[in-house]
Design a protein around this motif. Structure first.
Motif, PDB file in Angstrom:
ATOM      1  N   VAL A  13       5.003 -20.519   6.788  1.00  0.00           N
ATOM      2  CA  VAL A  13       5.612 -21.790   7.285  1.00  0.00           C
ATOM      3  C   VAL A  13       5.809 -21.947   8.945  1.00  0.00           C
ATOM      4  CG1 VAL A  13       6.776 -22.330   5.235  1.00  0.00           C
ATOM      5  CG2 VAL A  13       7.936 -20.936   6.645  1.00  0.00           C
ATOM      6  N   ALA A  14       5.915 -20.532   9.521  1.00  0.00           N
ATOM      7  CA  ALA A  14       5.963 -20.388  10.811  1.00  0.00           C
ATOM      8  C   ALA A  14       5.570 -19.106  11.461  1.00  0.00           C
ATOM      9  CB  ALA A  14       7.588 -20.676  11.468  1.00  0.00           C
ATOM     10  N   ARG A  15       5.176 -19.096  12.730  1.00  0.00           N
ATOM     11  CA  ARG A  15       5.003 -17.764  13.169  1.00  0.00           C
ATOM     12  C   ARG A  15       5.709 -17.736  14.756  1.00  0.00           C
ATOM     13  NH1 ARG A  15       0.301 -14.956  11.559  1.00  0.00           N
ATOM     14  NH2 ARG A  15      -0.815 -16.478  10.089  1.00  0.00           N
ATOM     15  N   LEU A  16       6.789 -16.723  14.836  1.00  0.00           N
ATOM     16  CA  LEU A  16       7.363 -16.497  15.993  1.00  0.00           C
ATOM     17  C   LEU A  16       6.845 -15.477  16.885  1.00  0.00           C
ATOM     18  CD1 LEU A  16      10.801 -17.222  14.052  1.00  0.00           C
ATOM     19  CD2 LEU A  16       9.258 -18.855  15.312  1.00  0.00           C
ATOM     20  N   THR A  17       6.638 -15.696  18.085  1.00  0.00           N
ATOM     21  CA  THR A  17       6.507 -14.630  19.065  1.00  0.00           C
ATOM     22  C   THR A  17       7.659 -14.214  19.757  1.00  0.00           C
ATOM     23  OG1 THR A  17       4.262 -15.406  19.084  1.00  0.00           O
ATOM     24  CG2 THR A  17       4.874 -13.829  20.890  1.00  0.00           C
ATOM     25  N   VAL A  18       7.617 -12.786  19.912  1.00  0.00           N
ATOM     26  CA  VAL A  18       9.001 -12.389  20.677  1.00  0.00           C
ATOM     27  C   VAL A  18       8.704 -12.305  21.936  1.00  0.00           C
ATOM     28  CG1 VAL A  18      10.751 -10.408  20.939  1.00  0.00           C
ATOM     29  CG2 VAL A  18       9.680 -11.022  18.747  1.00  0.00           C
ATOM     30  N   GLN A  19       9.755 -12.782  22.931  1.00  0.00           N
ATOM     31  CA  GLN A  19       9.525 -12.804  24.407  1.00  0.00           C
ATOM     32  C   GLN A  19      10.696 -12.083  25.006  1.00  0.00           C
ATOM     33  OE1 GLN A  19       9.861 -16.598  25.984  1.00  0.00           O
ATOM     34  NE2 GLN A  19       8.104 -17.472  25.097  1.00  0.00           N
ATOM     35  N   ASP A  20      10.741 -11.620  26.265  1.00  0.00           N
ATOM     36  CA  ASP A  20      11.570 -10.730  26.918  1.00  0.00           C
ATOM     37  C   ASP A  20      12.817 -11.550  26.945  1.00  0.00           C
ATOM     38  OD1 ASP A  20       9.836  -8.498  27.204  1.00  0.00           O
ATOM     39  OD2 ASP A  20       9.104  -9.578  29.292  1.00  0.00           O
ATOM     40  N   SER A  21      13.743 -10.985  26.934  1.00  0.00           N
ATOM     41  CA  SER A  21      15.345 -11.562  26.974  1.00  0.00           C
ATOM     42  C   SER A  21      15.286 -12.343  28.448  1.00  0.00           C
ATOM     43  CB  SER A  21      16.363 -10.484  26.802  1.00  0.00           C
ATOM     44  OG  SER A  21      16.327  -9.763  27.808  1.00  0.00           O
ATOM     45  N   ALA A  22      16.287 -13.306  28.301  1.00  0.00           N
ATOM     46  CA  ALA A  22      16.392 -14.235  29.493  1.00  0.00           C
ATOM     47  C   ALA A  22      16.795 -13.292  30.542  1.00  0.00           C
ATOM     48  CB  ALA A  22      17.347 -15.276  29.205  1.00  0.00           C
ATOM     49  N   PRO A  23      16.373 -13.612  31.813  1.00  0.00           N
ATOM     50  CA  PRO A  23      16.833 -12.821  33.079  1.00  0.00           C
ATOM     51  C   PRO A  23      18.087 -13.242  33.305  1.00  0.00           C
ATOM     52  CG  PRO A  23      15.172 -14.656  33.718  1.00  0.00           C
ATOM     53  CD  PRO A  23      15.309 -14.476  32.202  1.00  0.00           C
ATOM     54  N   THR A  24      18.938 -12.144  33.853  1.00  0.00           N
ATOM     55  CA  THR A  24      20.390 -12.293  34.204  1.00  0.00           C
ATOM     56  C   THR A  24      20.333 -13.196  35.216  1.00  0.00           C
ATOM     57  OG1 THR A  24      20.183 -10.090  34.103  1.00  0.00           O
ATOM     58  CG2 THR A  24      22.061 -11.154  33.974  1.00  0.00           C
ATOM     59  N   PRO A  25      21.405 -14.484  35.181  1.00  0.00           N
ATOM     60  CA  PRO A  25      21.229 -15.204  36.592  1.00  0.00           C
ATOM     61  C   PRO A  25      21.856 -14.471  37.889  1.00  0.00           C
ATOM     62  CG  PRO A  25      23.220 -15.609  35.019  1.00  0.00           C
ATOM     63  CD  PRO A  25      22.366 -14.605  34.384  1.00  0.00           C
ATOM     64  N   PRO A  26      21.315 -14.721  38.859  1.00  0.00           N
ATOM     65  CA  PRO A  26      22.014 -14.164  40.190  1.00  0.00           C
ATOM     66  C   PRO A  26      23.329 -13.958  40.372  1.00  0.00           C
ATOM     67  CG  PRO A  26      20.584 -15.969  40.535  1.00  0.00           C
ATOM     68  CD  PRO A  26      20.450 -15.998  39.094  1.00  0.00           C
ATOM     69  N   ALA A  27      23.898 -13.044  40.961  1.00  0.00           N
ATOM     70  CA  ALA A  27      25.457 -13.125  41.215  1.00  0.00           C
ATOM     71  C   ALA A  27      25.900 -14.344  42.024  1.00  0.00           C
ATOM     72  CB  ALA A  27      25.671 -11.631  41.711  1.00  0.00           C
ATOM     73  N   ASP A  28      24.890 -14.824  42.889  1.00  0.00           N
ATOM     74  CA  ASP A  28      25.334 -15.671  43.710  1.00  0.00           C
ATOM     75  C   ASP A  28      25.230 -17.279  43.189  1.00  0.00           C
ATOM     76  OD1 ASP A  28      22.761 -16.395  45.987  1.00  0.00           O
ATOM     77  OD2 ASP A  28      22.650 -15.805  43.765  1.00  0.00           O
ATOM     78  N   GLY A  29      24.877 -17.369  41.769  1.00  0.00           N
ATOM     79  CA  GLY A  29      24.623 -18.549  41.072  1.00  0.00           C
ATOM     80  C   GLY A  29      25.725 -19.490  40.766  1.00  0.00           C
ATOM     81  N   LEU A  30      25.936 -19.972  39.599  1.00  0.00           N
ATOM     82  CA  LEU A  30      26.925 -20.627  39.084  1.00  0.00           C
ATOM     83  C   LEU A  30      28.246 -19.969  39.379  1.00  0.00           C
ATOM     84  CD1 LEU A  30      27.371 -23.519  37.956  1.00  0.00           C
ATOM     85  CD2 LEU A  30      27.355 -22.386  35.713  1.00  0.00           C
ATOM     86  N   ALA A  31      28.414 -18.773  39.150  1.00  0.00           N
ATOM     87  CA  ALA A  31      29.772 -18.234  39.333  1.00  0.00           C
ATOM     88  C   ALA A  31      30.365 -18.174  40.712  1.00  0.00           C
ATOM     89  CB  ALA A  31      29.572 -16.769  38.967  1.00  0.00           C
ATOM     90  N   ALA A  32      29.360 -18.455  41.800  1.00  0.00           N
ATOM     91  CA  ALA A  32      30.007 -18.644  43.367  1.00  0.00           C
ATOM     92  C   ALA A  32      30.330 -19.870  43.485  1.00  0.00           C
ATOM     93  CB  ALA A  32      28.758 -18.202  44.045  1.00  0.00           C
ATOM     94  N   LEU A  33      30.194 -20.867  42.667  1.00  0.00           N
ATOM     95  CA  LEU A  33      30.864 -22.158  42.892  1.00  0.00           C
ATOM     96  C   LEU A  33      32.140 -22.453  42.626  1.00  0.00           C
ATOM     97  CD1 LEU A  33      27.720 -24.381  41.361  1.00  0.00           C
ATOM     98  CD2 LEU A  33      28.271 -23.917  43.981  1.00  0.00           C
ATOM     99  N   PRO A  34      32.979 -23.219  43.227  1.00  0.00           N
ATOM    100  CA  PRO A  34      34.456 -23.599  42.749  1.00  0.00           C
ATOM    101  C   PRO A  34      34.275 -24.122  41.352  1.00  0.00           C
ATOM    102  CG  PRO A  34      33.838 -24.440  44.886  1.00  0.00           C
ATOM    103  CD  PRO A  34      32.577 -23.958  44.464  1.00  0.00           C
ATOM    104  N   PRO A  35      35.305 -24.077  40.468  1.00  0.00           N
ATOM    105  CA  PRO A  35      35.603 -24.487  39.284  1.00  0.00           C
ATOM    106  C   PRO A  35      34.945 -25.845  38.990  1.00  0.00           C
ATOM    107  CG  PRO A  35      37.358 -23.156  39.686  1.00  0.00           C
ATOM    108  CD  PRO A  35      36.702 -23.343  41.010  1.00  0.00           C
ATOM    109  N   GLU A  36      35.321 -26.631  39.812  1.00  0.00           N
ATOM    110  CA  GLU A  36      35.037 -28.333  39.854  1.00  0.00           C
ATOM    111  C   GLU A  36      33.658 -28.357  40.045  1.00  0.00           C
ATOM    112  OE1 GLU A  36      37.173 -27.129  42.433  1.00  0.00           O
ATOM    113  OE2 GLU A  36      38.961 -27.517  41.132  1.00  0.00           O
TER     114      GLU A  36
END
Length: 76
Positions: A35-58
């Protein structure tokens, strides 16, 4: 994207899924039919440290809502 928590699965299935390596294929069958074939991919890369966490909460909330809105529009 659908997500399954391995803790919610029977131990044998969770172990099988956790042991799959990138590039391996998992075949799902029901009643002897594939019914399906699933291919495993590498895990998602970690977001860079200066990404969303660097923004103010708002701004973090605004960014999350913007991404959510884009996903909903893309889906429907």
């Amino acid at each position: 994207m659908p997500q399954i928590d391995l803790d919610d699965l029977p131990p044998r299935v969770a172990r099988l899924l956790a042991e799959l390596a990138a590039g391996e294929e998992l075949v799902l069958a029901q009643g002897g039919l594939v019914v399906a074939r699933l291919t495993v991919q590498d895990s998602a890369p970690t977001p860079p440290a200066d990404g969303l966490a660097a923004l103010p909460p708002e701004e973090q909330m605004a960014e999350v809502m913007s991404q959510f809105n884009a996903m909903i529009h893309d889906e429907f």
